[in-house]
Motif scaffolding. Structure first.
Motif, PDB file in Angstrom:
ATOM      1  N   GLY A  67     -14.621   0.315   6.855  1.00 36.77           N
ATOM      2  CA  GLY A  67     -13.814  -0.395   7.828  1.00 36.77           C
ATOM      3  C   GLY A  67     -12.343  -0.161   7.579  1.00 36.77           C
ATOM      4  N   VAL A  68     -11.533  -0.754   8.452  1.00 40.23           N
ATOM      5  CA  VAL A  68     -10.078  -0.677   8.336  1.00 40.23           C
ATOM      6  C   VAL A  68      -9.581  -2.054   7.925  1.00 40.23           C
ATOM      7  N   ALA A  69      -8.964  -2.126   6.764  1.00 39.63           N
ATOM      8  CA  ALA A  69      -8.467  -3.388   6.231  1.00 39.63           C
ATOM      9  C   ALA A  69      -6.946  -3.402   6.285  1.00 39.63           C
ATOM     10  N   LEU A  70      -6.398  -4.584   6.539  1.00 35.47           N
ATOM     11  CA  LEU A  70      -4.948  -4.763   6.608  1.00 35.47           C
ATOM     12  C   LEU A  70      -4.478  -5.654   5.472  1.00 35.47           C
ATOM     13  N   LEU A  71      -3.442  -5.215   4.785  1.00 40.56           N
ATOM     14  CA  LEU A  71      -2.806  -6.013   3.741  1.00 40.56           C
ATOM     15  C   LEU A  71      -1.387  -6.307   4.223  1.00 40.56           C
ATOM     16  N   PHE A  72      -1.159  -7.558   4.655  1.00 39.07           N
ATOM     17  CA  PHE A  72       0.104  -7.934   5.279  1.00 39.07           C
ATOM     18  C   PHE A  72       1.151  -8.338   4.244  1.00 39.07           C
ATOM     19  N   GLY A  73       2.391  -8.223   4.656  1.00 38.22           N
ATOM     20  CA  GLY A  73       3.499  -8.746   3.873  1.00 38.22           C
ATOM     21  C   GLY A  73       3.667  -8.113   2.510  1.00 38.22           C
ATOM     22  N   ARG A  74       3.186  -6.916   2.328  1.00 35.57           N
ATOM     23  CA  ARG A  74       3.336  -6.217   1.047  1.00 35.57           C
ATOM     24  C   ARG A  74       4.048  -4.892   1.283  1.00 35.57           C
ATOM     25  N   LYS A  75       4.768  -4.453   0.283  1.00 32.59           N
ATOM     26  CA  LYS A  75       5.517  -3.210   0.375  1.00 32.59           C
ATOM     27  C   LYS A  75       5.243  -2.356  -0.845  1.00 32.59           C
ATOM     28  N   VAL A  76       5.002  -1.079  -0.625  1.00 31.54           N
ATOM     29  CA  VAL A  76       4.831  -0.137  -1.726  1.00 31.54           C
ATOM     30  C   VAL A  76       6.221   0.239  -2.244  1.00 31.54           C
ATOM     31  N   VAL A  77       6.467  -0.017  -3.527  1.00 32.46           N
ATOM     32  CA  VAL A  77       7.789   0.226  -4.107  1.00 32.46           C
ATOM     33  C   VAL A  77       7.805   1.409  -5.064  1.00 32.46           C
ATOM     34  N   HIS A  78       6.625   1.888  -5.457  1.00 26.04           N
ATOM     35  CA  HIS A  78       6.591   3.003  -6.405  1.00 26.04           C
ATOM     36  C   HIS A  78       5.318   3.813  -6.175  1.00 26.04           C
ATOM     37  N   MET A  79       5.444   5.141  -6.255  1.00 23.92           N
ATOM     38  CA  MET A  79       4.292   6.029  -6.129  1.00 23.92           C
ATOM     39  C   MET A  79       4.180   6.897  -7.370  1.00 23.92           C
TER      40      MET A  79
END
Length: 700
Positions: free
Chosen positions: A313-325
């Protein structure tokens, strides 16, 4: 156990001595016979008539007693453990009742009186508290068939969330992580009757399973999509179409599911619904109603449930930001220090609206009266501002600024609102349209009730007496209540440094190849991608259709398609329901242009085009094959017409080295496949009037 140990200490010396006597007897027997027997039966050591017989008997008794004692001890231990296990089970079973009776004060502090009464009645009934299974009315994760479908227009609101069941005391004291989708304004957007306020009690009731605290974010996902815009949604659909069981996680810093941005500056402003900012539903130019969201909340699953989803399925994670890769480690770090690893990753971070430096330096008072228009929240905020102030000034003469100017201009007649648009160019859309067409567009915007100030360079902005004073470099002073800065987009490339990805110095954005790859398992799509167009060279495009096309292509390549970017994306802009244009390729007013125009009819408007096609978003479905069915008009094309009043409809060709690299269809609709084929062929044309016949602009 202690008794057995004491007895053993007393008997151990005797056992060792008897064992020594036995070994000595065996040696004597071997010496007397001249050879050691091949087999010494155990019975000889214990029953022989010669010395050591009594000691052997004691040894046998000692071993037997030890075995009996061990068996008794084992039996007692097992029996005791069974009793303790049963006592523990009984204690666990009765625990909810104890909590309900011992903590009534805590429940009263956290829940409203209605819930307190419900809990008081539920305490003496152990069966509902002991039942761990979720309610059969709870929605289950959507199957793969639902994911593969295209983002259809949702004319009916999604089903209401199920009525809250009686939560257990454990749920009231320690609520489980809420399914964020249900707590977002999306529910209101899809269902006008739904109440978006206080969604948490509904969420707690829905998540009342046996172990809600055990749900957590997945530490690994096969497909990680960074960004929750159009490109990410298109990629998710593409991945699920090619891999129906795929598990896709979308991480977004927004609080709503993916949505279309064009209506925020177009159709939503022309809605007659006073609650449009809550419903976010609008009528297209053809009168058909739809939501700005691609899919209702039920289309997605919660991020915490992704690991356990059998069909993916397609899941959504709200209000989060990726800050490092960490590219080598195939993992990312979120702003709350959570780490998620991935197999394939898409960067679709889009862009942030630019602001003028003079506004940023002007201070907090000026910033509070300035809108940077990009998201749903910006639309809601500007709508509220436009109903409470007397004057709004839009700085910028591009697509967004012109659309907002026309939209607010229509509203100005209703609520006595002054709308001003200023830009540094000589005419509206001056960087895109040839000068003669830009001047015509400027007059069109003025007729919509907008005061246009061309060639305006902002020198300073100050807040005085609760009004903003905009000082221009030529000495002009403009007073207004609110500013909308529509001066372009800055691609979000914050992850480039930690990921070691290249940013293009000319166009901005992550530099990728024709397959939209930045690394072997990292792709980039949408506004943030600076890609190599196999026909037009390196480019970066900031339009809805490009987000759809590039997102779809990235999703296909993430599942092994290895396709290059070849499908020329288009873009469009409407100055209200009566004037609109579609464009493809490189449209830059600095390039040589050739325009062929004809007189427009009532059928040559965005409203008429959408009524005929049945669609409102003019993109996504075009294919190159339909271009072969076009038939050139038999009517002879006149010479290029550039008189002011004759720009009803037409075609503008943009040339580079005598080759068409861009086309604008002015009030000409449903002909984009033809334009796409002309650009893909890349041929020189001796007479573009003949090429214009392919678009049938001279037909009535």
């Amino acid at each position: 156990m202690l008794k057995c140990r004491t007895v053993w200490k007393k008997l151990a010396p005797l056992a060792r001595s008897s064992s020594t006597v036995c070994r000595q007897n065996v040696r004597r027997a071997g010496l007397n016979s001249g050879s050691i027997p091949t087999c010494v039966p155990a019975a000889h050591m214990s029953t022989g008539p010669a010395g050591g017989g009594r000691e052997n008997q004691l040894y046998v008794l000692l071993v037997a007693a030890t075995c009996v004692g061990g068996g008794v001890y084992t039996y007692l231990t097992v029996k005791g453990d069974s009793q303790r296990y049963q006592d523990r089970i009984d204690e666990i079973t009765s625990r909810p009742t104890k909590q309900a009776t011992e903590q009534p004060a805590a429940l009263i502090q956290f829940e409203p009186p209605a819930v307190e009464a419900t809990e008081t009645e539920a305490v003496p009934e152990p069966e509902p508290q002991a039942a761990p299974a979720p309610s059969p009315e709870e929605p289950s994760p959507p199957g793969p068939d639902a994911e593969v479908l295209a983002p259809v227009e949702t004319t009916e609101p999604p089903p209401e969330p199920p009525a809250p069941s009686e939560p257990s005391p454990a749920e009231l004291t320690e609520p489980a992580p809420a399914p964020v989708v249900e707590s977002e304004p999306t529910a209101a957007a899809e269902s006008p009757a739904a109440e978006p306020t206080e969604p948490q009690p509904e969420v707690v009731a829905e998540s009342g399973d046996s172990s809600p605290a055990s749900l957590k974010l997945p530490s690994h996902t096969p497909y990680l999509l960074i960004g929750g815009g159009t490109a990410a949604f298109a990629a998710a659909r593409s991945i699920r179409a090619r891999d129906p069981g795929a598990k896709v996680l979308i991480v977004t810093d927004e609080s709503v599911p993916p949505y279309m941005r064009p209506p925020l500056s177009k159709e939503l402003w022309f809605s007659d619904d006073p609650s449009v900012t809550q419903t976010l539903r609008f009528k297209q130019w053809n009168g058909k109603e739809r939501s700005i969201y691609f899919q209702p909340p039920s289309f997605y699953i919660n991020a915490e449930e992704l690991d356990g989803a059998e069909n993916g399925g397609v899941a959504l994670l709200f209000g989060r930001k990726v800050v490092h890769m960490d590219v080598r480690g195939n993992k990312v770090q979120l702003d709350d220090d959570t780490e998620i690893s991935y197999d394939k990753c898409l960067i679709a971070t889009g862009g942030a609206p630019r602001n003028l430096q003079v506004i940023e330096r002007a201070g907090e008072e000026v910033m509070k009266k300035t809108t940077l228009f990009r998201k749903v929240e910006d639309f809601k905020s500007l709508d509220k501002v436009s109903r409470n102030v007397k004057s709004i000034t839009i700085i910028g003469g591009g697509f967004l600024g012109s659309e907002l100017a026309c939209a607010l201009g229509r509203r100005s007649t209703e609520c006595d609102l002054e709308v001003i648009q200023m830009f540094p160019e000589k005419g509206n859309m001056g960087k895109v349209l040839p000068e003669y067409l830009s001047n015509w567009t400027t007059e069109k915007v003025k007729r919509e009730g907008v005061k246009v100030i061309p060639e305006a360079l902002v020198k300073s902005v100050v807040c005085k007496d609760d009004k903003l004073e905009i000082q221009l470099k030529d000495g002009r002073l403009v007073k207004t209540d609110h500013i909308v800065a529509a001066v372009g987009l800055e691609p979000n490339v914050d992850l480039a440094k930690s990921a070691g990805l290249e940013v293009d110095s000319d166009f901005g954005g992550f530099r990728v190849n024709a397959e939209l790859q930045a690394r072997s398992n990292i792709w980039v799509a949408g506004d943030a991608a600076c890609f190599y167009d196999i026909r037009l060279g390196r480019r970066r495009v900031e339009h809805h259709d490009h987000a759809v096309v590039s997102g779809r292509l990235a999703g296909e390549n993430m599942t092994g398609a290895n396709k290059p970017y070849w499908h020329q994306s288009m873009f469009w802009s409407d100055l209200g329901p009566d004037v609109g244009y579609e464009a493809i390729g490189i449209v830059d007013s600095s390039l040589p242009t050739v325009g062929v125009f004809a007189k427009a009819t009532v059928k040559d408007t965005p409203r008429a085009a959408t009524e005929k096609s049945g669609t409102g978003i003019r993109s996504e479905s075009e294919t190159e094959d339909t271009a072969t069915s076009a038939v050139a008009s038999s009517t002879s094309a006149p010479a290029m017409v550039q008189q002011k009043d004759e720009f009803g409809k037409g075609v503008v060709f943009y040339l580079r080295d005598k080759v068409v690299v861009g086309i604008i269809l002015w009030n000409v609709f449903n002909r984009m496949p033809i334009a796409r084929k002309i650009i893909k062929d890349g041929e020189e044309h001796a007479d573009l009037n003949e090429v214009a016949k392919l678009f049938n602009i001279h037909d009535d």
